[in-house]
Scaffold this motif. Structure first.
Motif, PDB file in Angstrom:
ATOM      1  N   ASP A  24      -5.188   5.476  -3.817  1.00 48.97           N
ATOM      2  CA  ASP A  24      -6.637   5.366  -3.972  1.00 48.97           C
ATOM      3  C   ASP A  24      -7.039   4.954  -5.380  1.00 48.97           C
ATOM      4  OD1 ASP A  24      -7.436   5.814  -1.454  1.00 48.97           O
ATOM      5  OD2 ASP A  24      -7.595   7.993  -1.665  1.00 48.97           O
ATOM      6  N   SER A  25      -6.444   5.626  -6.373  1.00 52.75           N
ATOM      7  CA  SER A  25      -6.792   5.236  -7.734  1.00 52.75           C
ATOM      8  C   SER A  25      -5.663   5.602  -8.684  1.00 52.75           C
ATOM      9  CB  SER A  25      -8.089   5.915  -8.170  1.00 52.75           C
ATOM     10  OG  SER A  25      -7.912   7.302  -8.191  1.00 52.75           O
ATOM     11  N   LEU A  26      -5.564   4.832  -9.746  1.00 54.83           N
ATOM     12  CA  LEU A  26      -4.561   5.037 -10.769  1.00 54.83           C
ATOM     13  C   LEU A  26      -5.245   4.693 -12.085  1.00 54.83           C
ATOM     14  CD1 LEU A  26      -1.406   5.566 -11.112  1.00 54.83           C
ATOM     15  CD2 LEU A  26      -1.240   3.087 -11.330  1.00 54.83           C
ATOM     16  N   LYS A  27      -5.560   5.705 -12.871  1.00 55.71           N
ATOM     17  CA  LYS A  27      -6.384   5.516 -14.071  1.00 55.71           C
ATOM     18  C   LYS A  27      -7.664   4.771 -13.677  1.00 55.71           C
ATOM     19  CE  LYS A  27      -2.576   6.013 -17.188  1.00 55.71           C
ATOM     20  NZ  LYS A  27      -1.565   5.372 -17.997  1.00 55.71           N
ATOM     21  N   SER A  28      -7.917   3.617 -14.306  1.00 58.28           N
ATOM     22  CA  SER A  28      -9.167   2.924 -13.979  1.00 58.28           C
ATOM     23  C   SER A  28      -9.002   1.974 -12.794  1.00 58.28           C
ATOM     24  CB  SER A  28      -9.662   2.156 -15.199  1.00 58.28           C
ATOM     25  OG  SER A  28      -8.720   1.164 -15.508  1.00 58.28           O
ATOM     26  N   LEU A  29      -7.786   1.879 -12.274  1.00 59.33           N
ATOM     27  CA  LEU A  29      -7.544   0.969 -11.148  1.00 59.33           C
ATOM     28  C   LEU A  29      -7.818   1.689  -9.835  1.00 59.33           C
ATOM     29  CD1 LEU A  29      -4.196  -0.534 -12.404  1.00 59.33           C
ATOM     30  CD2 LEU A  29      -6.514  -1.369 -12.805  1.00 59.33           C
ATOM     31  N   LYS A  30      -8.266   0.897  -8.856  1.00 59.83           N
ATOM     32  CA  LYS A  30      -8.576   1.494  -7.562  1.00 59.83           C
ATOM     33  C   LYS A  30      -7.904   0.712  -6.442  1.00 59.83           C
ATOM     34  CE  LYS A  30     -13.186   1.982  -7.841  1.00 59.83           C
ATOM     35  NZ  LYS A  30     -14.536   2.364  -7.483  1.00 59.83           N
ATOM     36  N   ASP A  31      -7.729   1.390  -5.309  1.00 59.17           N
ATOM     37  CA  ASP A  31      -7.251   0.733  -4.090  1.00 59.17           C
ATOM     38  C   ASP A  31      -6.026  -0.141  -4.310  1.00 59.17           C
ATOM     39  OD1 ASP A  31      -8.753   1.679  -2.005  1.00 59.17           O
ATOM     40  OD2 ASP A  31     -10.456   0.364  -2.464  1.00 59.17           O
ATOM     41  N   LEU A  32      -5.002   0.432  -4.881  1.00 59.75           N
ATOM     42  CA  LEU A  32      -3.781  -0.349  -5.090  1.00 59.75           C
ATOM     43  C   LEU A  32      -2.964  -0.314  -3.804  1.00 59.75           C
ATOM     44  CD1 LEU A  32      -4.202   1.666  -7.827  1.00 59.75           C
ATOM     45  CD2 LEU A  32      -2.595  -0.045  -8.663  1.00 59.75           C
ATOM     46  N   PHE A  33      -2.457  -1.449  -3.391  1.00 57.27           N
ATOM     47  CA  PHE A  33      -1.579  -1.405  -2.225  1.00 57.27           C
ATOM     48  C   PHE A  33      -0.536  -2.510  -2.252  1.00 57.27           C
ATOM     49  CE2 PHE A  33      -2.752  -4.976   0.459  1.00 57.27           C
ATOM     50  CZ  PHE A  33      -3.986  -5.340  -0.037  1.00 57.27           C
ATOM     51  N   VAL A  34       0.570  -2.212  -1.583  1.00 62.57           N
ATOM     52  CA  VAL A  34       1.619  -3.195  -1.356  1.00 62.57           C
ATOM     53  C   VAL A  34       2.021  -3.033   0.096  1.00 62.57           C
ATOM     54  CG1 VAL A  34       3.913  -4.003  -2.031  1.00 62.57           C
ATOM     55  CG2 VAL A  34       2.481  -2.839  -3.685  1.00 62.57           C
ATOM     56  N   GLY A  35       2.149  -4.137   0.778  1.00 60.88           N
ATOM     57  CA  GLY A  35       2.500  -4.037   2.189  1.00 60.88           C
ATOM     58  C   GLY A  35       3.446  -5.147   2.598  1.00 60.88           C
ATOM     59  N   VAL A  36       4.205  -4.862   3.628  1.00 61.59           N
ATOM     60  CA  VAL A  36       5.089  -5.888   4.158  1.00 61.59           C
ATOM     61  C   VAL A  36       4.921  -5.873   5.665  1.00 61.59           C
ATOM     62  CG1 VAL A  36       7.025  -4.259   4.105  1.00 61.59           C
ATOM     63  CG2 VAL A  36       7.484  -6.695   4.316  1.00 61.59           C
ATOM     64  N   SER A  37       4.872  -7.066   6.270  1.00 60.44           N
ATOM     65  CA  SER A  37       4.781  -7.063   7.733  1.00 60.44           C
ATOM     66  C   SER A  37       5.672  -8.114   8.348  1.00 60.44           C
ATOM     67  CB  SER A  37       3.338  -7.212   8.189  1.00 60.44           C
ATOM     68  OG  SER A  37       2.848  -8.461   7.832  1.00 60.44           O
ATOM     69  N   LEU A  38       6.151  -7.761   9.517  1.00 60.24           N
ATOM     70  CA  LEU A  38       7.075  -8.631  10.236  1.00 60.24           C
ATOM     71  C   LEU A  38       6.478  -8.912  11.602  1.00 60.24           C
ATOM     72  CD1 LEU A  38       9.930  -9.924  10.217  1.00 60.24           C
ATOM     73  CD2 LEU A  38      10.716  -7.870  11.387  1.00 60.24           C
ATOM     74  N   GLN A  39       6.235 -10.181  11.849  1.00 65.79           N
ATOM     75  CA  GLN A  39       5.686 -10.565  13.145  1.00 65.79           C
ATOM     76  C   GLN A  39       6.777 -11.205  13.979  1.00 65.79           C
ATOM     77  OE1 GLN A  39       2.993 -13.824  13.383  1.00 65.79           O
ATOM     78  NE2 GLN A  39       1.804 -12.894  15.022  1.00 65.79           N
ATOM     79  N   HIS A  40       6.877 -10.749  15.196  1.00 64.83           N
ATOM     80  CA  HIS A  40       7.940 -11.224  16.064  1.00 64.83           C
ATOM     81  C   HIS A  40       7.291 -11.853  17.301  1.00 64.83           C
ATOM     82  CE1 HIS A  40      12.151 -11.060  17.251  1.00 64.83           C
ATOM     83  NE2 HIS A  40      11.708 -10.899  18.474  1.00 64.83           N
ATOM     84  N   VAL A  41       7.513 -13.142  17.484  1.00 66.60           N
ATOM     85  CA  VAL A  41       6.931 -13.838  18.637  1.00 66.60           C
ATOM     86  C   VAL A  41       8.073 -14.333  19.512  1.00 66.60           C
ATOM     87  CG1 VAL A  41       5.536 -15.790  19.386  1.00 66.60           C
ATOM     88  CG2 VAL A  41       4.868 -14.515  17.360  1.00 66.60           C
ATOM     89  N   LEU A  42       8.063 -13.926  20.758  1.00 66.70           N
ATOM     90  CA  LEU A  42       9.147 -14.329  21.658  1.00 66.70           C
ATOM     91  C   LEU A  42       8.915 -15.725  22.211  1.00 66.70           C
ATOM     92  CD1 LEU A  42       9.785 -11.121  23.792  1.00 66.70           C
ATOM     93  CD2 LEU A  42      10.720 -11.768  21.571  1.00 66.70           C
TER      94      LEU A  42
END
Lengths: 776, 191
Positions: free
Chosen positions: A677-695
């Motif tokens: 949610d927050s880190l010092k004055s920084l807000k909404d930090l995120f890192v994400g990874v996604s894998l999409q699999h289409v047959l």
């Protein structure tokens, strides 16, 4: 007509300017607090005024008086034992009387607010909305590409720049797009005709799945896409938003800016102006550039609104302009060319990077003008009138200027002009006993003109409809039942040149639609829903009249004037489990479509001077679409969320006992997000990874396509983002929101079954995206 | 105060009026055609291919074959699709012409192809028939094929594929690049 409209508008507005101005604080706010459901007065309710930090209590009969108020906006918090406190903004400009409605329960579905988007889906249907994070992630993409984030929605594309949303395997004339509450009317029958909408207009993109003609009229067979702007500001001051987005692939840049405000000096009129620009050059697949795949777009819109408790009026205007380059390697003269292009390792036409757009290309313009006004009809409800005019101009430039037309290169080879007028009059009633609902009528006129290559004829179309929808809610608010009926009538007349003679075939279609549904809250965590909805659509102009080689498709398509309307009956089941850490949504559907219109292959092939073309004729059959969409969200750690999505579709021609052509294959998506949610004055930090699999689509008939469907694929993508304070003013902190994405991280080479250019080229390669946004 | 209010009011009306004006781009022409004649199809169609064979020795009679689809692709089927019947062991000079017979008067597209020779090529492919075909004309760099020489062998029956490719900017002397304007398989008999 327009003059009359102007007069009505002006008279509505001038009513609001006659009140006398009193400078001092001597206004009174008086009224009554009642139970929303049975209209019983709520004695001893509290009315707290935030600005004055003062509270008042109503008497035995719920009546209250707040004296000595100034001419300004006040925030009121109205409370009563057993009720959720209600916070309301009230503008005091004169002695004011108000009735406040409180609700005696926690789990209530959202009620109609005073100012509200005119067309609201039923509660029992499945409506899925892009979350704010998902929406910001999609900024800069086309409407179709943005919608893809929702389970059950895929896209039908023509190259990289033209994409259309596909809901439960259905698209084009079988879904409806509501742009700011208005049916989007373009040349949507064509698969290479993308919706002419700037997604930056919307702060909410959602989809209503299933057959929903009662609420939305004809064509809502597969579902409805809702593009909704934010409400106009209801407090004074000026706000704004700026977006800047860069893409490495195509060296694409997108910019958008929005400014909105409300001025009490200007009689409380709220306004918004918004615009966006886009420019992209040739797209790169992992191995080569795609020639002529640039895009240019310039869009703007403005809104003006006056929203009072008893009446209101809103004007909206938007303009969409785009030039879309069509990949040159996809231009073919006959079936042999198509086979050659498909067999080639790389497209025969090579290119480097450029922003220049050459033939073939599309030049598209769409404008929408809308007036919405409402008046309260006492305490019981409100009456709303919406009028809109749309104009869609589509110019298509073929790869080669026709030989006979060398002297004027600016002339398009095909030009469509579509003008549409729509009007809706809707009366919504507030809760009476346990019922709440609306009754409405709508009217529609459309005229189409075509110039150039003979493809579809000019036509006019009139339609009118009437509907009634009611919702019943039980005393404990655990059960809701709703139902509605609608009747529509459509008249269409075409102007066709046949052997130098003008004929005017006309068509009458009429249909009843109905819906019934229920939502039941089984426990605190489990909600069950069921909806039965019917929908219909008249045959499209291309299905009635096309006769000739479809450019780019290397096929002869023959229409049929005797086609009858398609009728869909859809069953939709939904189960939702929603706990603190775990959310599971499962939706199952079974859509039965009578007289489903499709292209059936026909023998022998049509002989032309360019060789023999496979021939398809529009026919009707009984089709079923069934499937499941599932979404799981699991917060297994306070900072880490897993999201899984599955969507499966089976579409079948029941009469011929065959699979239907062009249905999205099974797809799965797994993603993990780390969020702070927050880190010092920084807000909404995120890192994400996604894998999409289409047959790979294995459910197809051997004779339905020129080449088999492409192999399945897996796409890996990364996302990250954070919000940093840019600078501080006395009133607020202006943030800079930074988003980063890498799509197709592994730069894999793949083709998608629902891309019309799968015959000619690979999909886009790796793409780095940087999104910057600030709001003030 | 009153004046300010008046000015505000007036400017608001003006803004609204202006706003409405912007929204009122002229409707396009009425969908109902006003003229009683169909819109001219400015686009050029190739409806007809004609090949004329002349014996270089001047012995065998001249042969003319047609492919005709006067209303273009789709609609009515082609009205004429002749068999090429040539004498055995003979050398013919063939000349190829293309027309647009959907227009009145008929348009001869051969002239345009000759003018834009660097964008066009004809390709001939005989199958199962004792026939060899060479192009005998040139755009300066590559052959065109409006004129060709057909040398027949012993009696046989097969097909001859005639292709016209439109290759603006990409002509390389082969039939691979470009878009196909004509692709016909003539039944061919050598007697």
């Amino acid at each position: 007509m327009k003059g009359l409209l102007l007069l009505i508008l002006l008279s509505i507005i001038s009513q609001s300017v006659v009140f006398t101005q009193t400078p001092s604080c001597e206004f009174t706010l008086s009224g009554i607090v009642v139970d929303e459901h049975d209209q019983q007065a709520l004695s001893f309710s509290t009315i707290y005024i935030v600005e004055l930090e003062k509270g008042y209590v109503s008497d035995m009969n719920g009546v209250f008086v707040v004296p000595n108020l100034c001419k300004q906006n006040y925030t009121l918090v109205i409370g009563h034992i057993g009720c959720e406190p209600d916070t309301q903004q009230v503008l005091i400009a004169q002695h004011t009387k108000k009735t406040f409605y409180l609700e005696h329960h926690i789990e209530e579905l959202k009620e109609f607010a005073i100012i509200e988007n005119e067309i609201k889906p039923l509660s029992s249907v499945v409506k899925k909305e892009l979350s704010p994070e998902e929406l910001s992630k999609t900024r800069g993409r086309t409407l179709g590409e943005s919608m893809k984030e929702l389970t059950g929605v895929t896209t039908l594309t023509t190259g990289n720049s033209i994409s259309k949303p596909v809901i439960h395997g259905m698209h084009s004339d079988r879904i409806l797009i509501l742009n700011n509450g208005i049916r989007q009317e373009g040349q949507q029958w064509g698969s290479e005709h993308a919706p002419e909408i700037d997604p930056f207009i919307a702060n909410k993109l959602s989809v209503v799945k299933g057959a929903q003609s009662v609420r939305y009229g004809a064509n809502a067979i597969g579902g409805v896409v809702l593009v909704e702007p934010a409400d106009l500001p209801d407090s004074s001051g000026i706000n704004g938003e700026i977006n800047a987005i860069g893409y490495s692939n195509g060296q694409q840049g997108v910019g958008s800016a929005m400014l909105e405000g409300k001025s009490e000096k200007l009689l409380g009129i709220a306004w918004r102006v918004q615009g966006s620009l886009k420019k992209s050059g040739n797209i790169h697949t992992p191995n080569y550039f795609l020639k002529n795949t640039g895009v240019e777009e310039q869009n703007f819109s403005w809104t003006l609104g006056l929203n009072k408790e008893k009446y209101g009026v809103e004007l909206f205007y938007s303009q969409f302009n785009s030039i879309i380059g069509i990949f040159s390697g996809a231009h073919i003269g006959n079936l042999t060319d198509l086979q050659t292009a498909f067999a080639a390792e790389e497209p025969l036409e090579k290119a480097d990077f450029t922003y220049d757009i050459e033939r073939p290309y599309q030049k598209i313009e769409h404008e929408l003008f809308k007036v919405k006004s409402y008046v309260a009809t006492g305490k019981v409800g409100k009456l709303e009138l919406v009028y809109a005019r749309q104009f869609n101009l589509r110019n298509e430039f073929d790869k080669h200027q026709p030989r006979g037309r060398d002297n004027d290169p600016s002339l398009p080879d095909l030009k469509f002009g579509l003008t549409t007028h729509t009007g809706d009059l809707i009366w919504e009633h507030n809760r009476i006993k346990k019922f709440k609902g609306s009754i409405g009528v709508s009217g529609f006129y459309q005229g189409n003109t075509t110039e150039g290559r003979n493809f579809i004829p000019n036509f006019i179309k009139y339609s009118s409809g009437i509907f009634w929808i009611e919702n019943w809610t039980s005393n404990n608010y655990k059960l809701q039942v709703e139902g509605g009926v609608r009747y529509d009538k459509i008249y269409q007349k075409a102007y066709v040149w046949e052997k130098d003679e003008l004929t005017e075939p006309d068509f009458n279609y009429e249909n009843f639609s109905g819906t019934i549904g229920s939502v039941y809250k089984l426990t605190d965590k489990v909600t069950l829903g069921y909806n039965f909805g019917s929908a219909w659509r008249p045959p499209g102009i291309n299905e009635l009249f096309s006769d000739g080689v479809h450019h780019g498709a290397a096929a002869v398509e023959i229409g049929d004037r005797t086609l009858s309307p398609e009728k869909a009956y859809n069953n939709l089941f939904s189960v939702e489990y929603s706990a603190e850490k775990l959310l599971i949504q499962v939706e199952g559907y079974y859509n039965h479509i009578a007289d489903y219109i499709y292209l059936a292959p026909e023998l022998p092939p049509t002989l032309t001077i360019r060789g023999a073309f496979p021939t398809f004729r529009y026919k009707q059959t009984t089709a079923t679409f069934k499937g499941v969409d599932t979404k799981v969200n699991y917060h297994f750690h306070k900072n880490i969320t897993y999201t899984g999505k599955v969507s499966l579709i089976r579409a079948f021609d029941e009469t011929a006992d065959e699979w239907l052509y062009g249905i999205p294959s099974d797809r799965f998506e797994n993603s993990i997000n780390f969020h702070v949610d927050s880190l010092k004055s920084l807000k909404d930090l995120f890192v994400g990874v996604s894998l999409q699999h289409v047959l790979e689509q294995t459910r197809y008939e051997a004779n339905s396509d020129f080449v088999p469907p492409p192999k399945g694929y897996e796409l890996l993508s990364l996302q990250a983002g954070l919000e940093i304070p840019l600078y501080k003013t006395k009133k607020q902190t202006v943030p800079l929101i930074i988003g980063m994405q890498i799509n197709n991280l592994l730069n894999i080479t793949y083709r998608d079954y629902l891309n019309k250019f799968r015959y000619y080229s690979d999909e886009m390669g790796r793409n780095f995206i940087l999104q910057l946004k600030t709001t003030f | 105060m009153k004046t300010i209010q008046k000015i505000t009011k007036a400017s608001l009306y003006l803004f609204l009026a202006a706003a409405l004006m912007v929204g009122c781009k002229k409707d396009d022409d009425s969908p109902k055609p006003s003229s009683s004649t169909p819109p001219a199809n400015e686009e050029e169609l190739i409806t007809t291919v004609k090949i004329t064979f002349v014996d270089t020795a001047g012995v065998e009679p001249t042969v003319t074959v047609f492919f005709r689809d006067p209303d273009g692709d789709g609609g009515n089927a082609p009205t004429q699709f002749d068999t090429i019947r040539l004498a055995a062991n003979t050398v013919y000079n063939a000349s190829l012409e293309v027309f647009d017979e959907s227009k009145n008067p008929v348009e001869n597209i051969t002239t345009e192809i000759a003018q834009e020779a660097d964008e066009h090529i004809f390709c001939f492919t005989p199958t199962n028939v004792n026939l060899s075909i060479i192009r005998t004309d040139s755009d300066g760099t590559y052959e065109i094929g409006l004129a060709s020489q057909w040398t027949t062998g012993i009696a046989s029956v097969g097909t001859t594929q005639v292709i016209l490719k439109h290759q603006p900017g990409v002509k390389d002397g082969t039939c691979a690049p470009g878009d196909t304007d004509v692709e016909l398989n003539f039944v061919t008999e050598i007697q």
